[in-house]
Scaffold this active site. Sequence first.
Site, short mmCIF file in Angstrom:
data_model
loop_
_atom_site.label_atom_id
_atom_site.label_comp_id
_atom_site.label_asym_id
_atom_site.label_seq_id
_atom_site.Cartn_x
_atom_site.Cartn_y
_atom_site.Cartn_z
N ASN A 27 39.69 44.56 40.01
CA ASN A 27 39.93 44.28 38.97
C ASN A 27 39.61 43.17 38.18
O ASN A 27 39.48 42.45 38.86
CB ASN A 27 41.63 44.34 40.00
CG ASN A 27 42.71 44.07 37.89
OD1 ASN A 27 41.82 43.95 37.00
ND2 ASN A 27 43.74 43.04 38.22
N GLU A 76 50.93 40.47 37.25
CA GLU A 76 50.36 39.95 35.78
C GLU A 76 51.12 40.18 34.38
O GLU A 76 51.23 40.08 33.66
CB GLU A 76 48.96 39.22 35.37
CG GLU A 76 48.40 37.98 36.57
CD GLU A 76 47.55 38.36 36.59
OE1 GLU A 76 45.85 38.47 36.78
OE2 GLU A 76 46.25 38.02 37.76
N HIS A 102 50.65 45.37 37.13
CA HIS A 102 50.36 44.77 37.97
C HIS A 102 51.55 42.95 38.11
O HIS A 102 52.11 43.36 36.52
CB HIS A 102 49.22 43.90 37.49
CG HIS A 102 48.20 43.06 37.89
ND1 HIS A 102 48.45 42.12 38.38
CD2 HIS A 102 46.64 43.04 39.42
CE1 HIS A 102 47.58 41.40 38.68
NE2 HIS A 102 46.74 41.94 39.29
N LYS A 109 40.31 42.08 35.46
CA LYS A 109 41.21 41.25 34.68
C LYS A 109 40.30 41.18 33.08
O LYS A 109 39.73 42.23 32.98
CB LYS A 109 41.50 40.75 35.12
CG LYS A 109 42.18 40.21 36.41
CD LYS A 109 42.71 39.41 37.04
CE LYS A 109 43.35 39.25 39.37
NZ LYS A 109 44.21 38.45 38.93
N SER A 149 44.12 38.12 47.45
CA SER A 149 43.11 36.66 47.74
C SER A 149 42.32 37.52 48.76
O SER A 149 41.87 36.55 49.61
CB SER A 149 43.97 35.60 48.44
OG SER A 149 44.55 34.85 46.88
N GLU A 153 50.64 43.74 46.59
CA GLU A 153 50.32 42.48 45.57
C GLU A 153 51.46 41.41 46.13
O GLU A 153 51.64 41.33 44.65
CB GLU A 153 49.75 42.93 44.93
CG GLU A 153 48.04 43.47 44.48
CD GLU A 153 47.14 43.30 43.71
OE1 GLU A 153 46.67 43.12 44.46
OE2 GLU A 153 48.04 42.96 41.87
N GLY A 191 45.44 35.46 43.73
CA GLY A 191 45.14 34.20 42.82
C GLY A 191 45.47 33.48 42.97
O GLY A 191 44.77 32.06 42.80
P1 PGA Z 1 42.92 38.18 44.08
O1 PGA Z 1 43.34 39.26 43.01
O2 PGA Z 1 41.58 39.23 44.69
O3 PGA Z 1 42.04 37.16 43.07
O4 PGA Z 1 43.60 37.58 44.46
C1 PGA Z 1 44.01 40.60 42.95
C2 PGA Z 1 44.61 41.13 41.89
O5 PGA Z 1 45.24 40.25 41.05
O6 PGA Z 1 44.85 42.31 41.97
#
Ligand code: PGA
Length: 253
Positions: A13, A100, A98, A15, A216, A170, A176
């Site tokens: 992803n 976010e 997601h 982003k 992560s 997640e 993140g």
């Molecule tokens: P990350 O993000 O690997 O940076 O933790 C995962 C995601 O947003 O799907």
Amino acid sequence: MPSKTQKPIVAGNWKMYKTLPEAISFVEKLSQLTDENKATILLAVPFTMIRGVSEKVEGTPVVIGAQNMNDASQGAFTGEISAKMLKEAGAKFVLLGHSERRQYFHETDEFINKKVKRALEEQLMVILCVGETFEQHESGQIEAALETELLGSLQDLKEEDFQNILIAYEPIWAVGSGKPASPKDVSQENEAIRAIITKKWGKNVGDSLKILYGGSVNPQNAKDFLNEPQLNGVLIGTASLNVDDFAKIISQT
Ligand code: PGA
């Protein structure tokens, strides 16, 4: 027994990162660095890159998708994008729900449910993201949180719809943060997700459901998750931006 896909799924992803030239050079380098046939590779890229990158990966096992869409088929929704537009640009799947999007753009399960239905209607595969907050994690509310999100986002779906749905577990606190959930926790929540889906849609759907872990994941810890017997793969944010890291993860499948 829940079925594992023949090939593990490694999804990235991106982003709101990268330019088109950077995206093109990423996929060119990826094919040199790794045997792309080892895994099913999915890349959720920014809207403006879908066409260019899809053309570049044509004939390879890399599948390009989007990170969001609107639920309406068309209309006066300034700044939004429809499932049809994504398909036309070359997207084969879309990430929905997601954390976010839920957190910064206040997306509710009800809204996500409408998007899921629209995406399926337009034959876009869906990766639905679910996961608990840190507070829910600490207070023993994980499974209740997962149940609310799953039943809300997947409301009214039929058994056959699940052929085109992947669930990404997640935990919000792991996304993140550099602090992944432990493989033991992931395995437990994976089972919880299957149980919730099985209770509502039956054993066939529960057993064949494909579940990814995200939060992560990096080249150092990817193996822990890829080795989990009931997990079908990983969804990677930060480490999917760097082609060397991403290729290292793929080569561990
Ligand atoms: P990350 O993000 O690997 O940076 O933790 C995962 C995601 O947003 O799907």
